[in-house]
Scaffold this motif. Structure first.
Motif, PDB file in Angstrom:
ATOM      1  N   LEU A   8       0.830  -1.204   0.000  1.00 38.45           N
ATOM      2  CA  LEU A   8       0.000   0.000   0.000  1.00 38.45           C
ATOM      3  C   LEU A   8       0.864   1.253   0.000  1.00 38.45           C
ATOM      4  N   LEU A   9       1.957   1.228   0.747  1.00 31.66           N
ATOM      5  CA  LEU A   9       2.854   2.381   0.789  1.00 31.66           C
ATOM      6  C   LEU A   9       3.506   2.611  -0.576  1.00 31.66           C
ATOM      7  N   SER A  10       3.844   1.530  -1.272  1.00 34.96           N
ATOM      8  CA  SER A  10       4.438   1.655  -2.605  1.00 34.96           C
ATOM      9  C   SER A  10       3.432   2.221  -3.606  1.00 34.96           C
ATOM     10  N   ILE A  11       2.182   1.738  -3.530  1.00 34.31           N
ATOM     11  CA  ILE A  11       1.146   2.282  -4.421  1.00 34.31           C
ATOM     12  C   ILE A  11       0.904   3.753  -4.123  1.00 34.31           C
ATOM     13  N   ALA A  12       0.845   4.098  -2.849  1.00 31.55           N
ATOM     14  CA  ALA A  12       0.649   5.501  -2.470  1.00 31.55           C
ATOM     15  C   ALA A  12       1.801   6.369  -2.966  1.00 31.55           C
TER      16      ALA A  12
END
Length: 370
Positions: A328-332
């Motif tokens: 999720l952090l990478s997508i964000a």
């Protein structure tokens, strides 16, 4: 008790109303002095909750049962037994630097929630050369499900019934909880402030909701991520993310209850931070239908950039894999075009990543070295 509230967010309005109604002397400081003057001129703060609508008096002088707006930060902090900071973690660094020289022996600073902001405030005090014996506490959520309606009204759709709270340094816990319980009887002690930080619900609830609803959020003029945005597939991701949080807590030796987020959504499970059926009360209120800009909303800047990066960093330090949080952090990061881990609140950015477990345990219990 003399209590100071710092900030002008939704939680600050709710805290001012509740604490004054409960008979405390409440001083309220915020950067926006124009808003303070407007509230003073109105002479009352309106509050609406399950008990109905009413007003809380606003006073030119500090007195029990009323809200006293204060424009000067030093005046607001001076002599307060409890300083409450119900603000997003995004303001912690700036506010900590401003407050650090002003804090006095015996005061308690409460960050609901904290994202390990307790350490930031302690580091700011050290940088300011302030050696006062101050207890810094943080919990897993705001004590209120609240939204403001204009400059002088707050609607509270839920009050926290359980607030798992940790103190930095942990050796000050007993004294801190004697103060905290006078204002917030729902606080429940946990081991230390890192344990309290890992109770933070925002980084578990909000990143899946905003990222998996990114299309509707960008297309619609308003969208309720907690109502139509909470679908079974998203809930499964939330459960997996929360399992990672709990695994990190367990790897660090923190004991249950871990306040699993599933209890927030259940109607018949264990009581969560806002009691049972809290999610239904939240969606029924309609107050969370809003325009969310994925580039600058606090769900991205606070819960994702700071909260998820913190969870990932602690997981790495503890040897726990957190693939959902990292994903999720990478997508964000792709959505925002920024490296959110590099910008985040991590053990690296806090200067703690190289500590051994015994060193971190000592730091959490004893505080920063003199």
């Amino acid at each position: 008790m003399d209590i100071t509230i710092l900030g002008g967010g939704h939680g600050c309005f709710a805290a001012a109303a509740e604490l004054a109604e409960n008979g405390h002397t409440v001083r309220w400081w915020r950067r926006d002095t124009t808003a303070l003057d407007a509230l003073r001129a109105l002479g009352a703060l309106s509050v609406r909750d399950h008990r109905g609508s009413r007003t809380v008096p606003v006073s030119d002088t500090a007195r029990a049962g009323a809200i006293h707006p204060v424009a000067d930060l030093a005046e607001a902090v001076r002599g307060a037994a409890l300083v409450v900071v119900p603000l997003p973690a995004t303001v912690h660094e700036d506010l900590a630097a401003r407050v650090a020289p002003l804090l006095q022996d015996g005061q308690v600073v409460f960050l609901p929630p904290g994202t390990f902001g307790t350490l930031l405030f302690a580091q700011a005090m050290a940088a300011a050369g302030n050696t006062a014996d101050v207890a810094l506490a943080e919990t897993g959520t705001l004590p209120y499900l609240a939204r403001t309606h204009g400059p002088s009204e707050v609607v509270v759709s839920g009050y926290a019934t359980r607030l798992p709270t940790g103190v930095f340094p942990a050796r000050s816990s007993d004294a801190a909880f004697r103060v905290l319980r006078e204002a917030y009887p729902s606080v429940e002690p946990v081991e230390d402030s890192l344990s309290g930080a890992l109770m933070n619900a925002g980084p578990v609830i909000h990143p899946p909701l905003i990222l998996m609803n990114a299309g509707p959020l960008e297309h619609s003029s308003s969208w309720d991520i907690h109502n139509e945005g909470t679908q079974p597939s998203i809930r499964r991701v939330t459960d997996a993310l929360d399992a990672e949080r709990i695994a990190v807590r367990e790897a660090l030796g923190y004991a249950a209850p871990h306040f699993p987020l599933a209890d927030h959504y259940a109607t018949d499970g264990d009581e969560w931070m806002y009691g049972r059926a809290a999610h239904e009360r939240l969606t029924d209120s309609g107050d969370w239908r809003e325009k969310i800009d994925l580039l600058d909303h606090r769900y991205m800047l606070e819960d994702t950039r700071l909260g998820l990066s913190f969870l990932v960093s602690v997981g790495r330090w503890a040897g726990v894999q957190t693939p959902v949080a990292q994903g999720l952090l990478s997508i964000a990061s792709a959505v925002t075009g920024k490296d959110l881990y590099a910008e985040g609140r991590t053990l690296e950015s806090l200067g703690l990543a190289r500590l051994t477990r015994p060193e971190l345990t000592k730091l959490l219990h004893e505080g920063l070295p003199a």
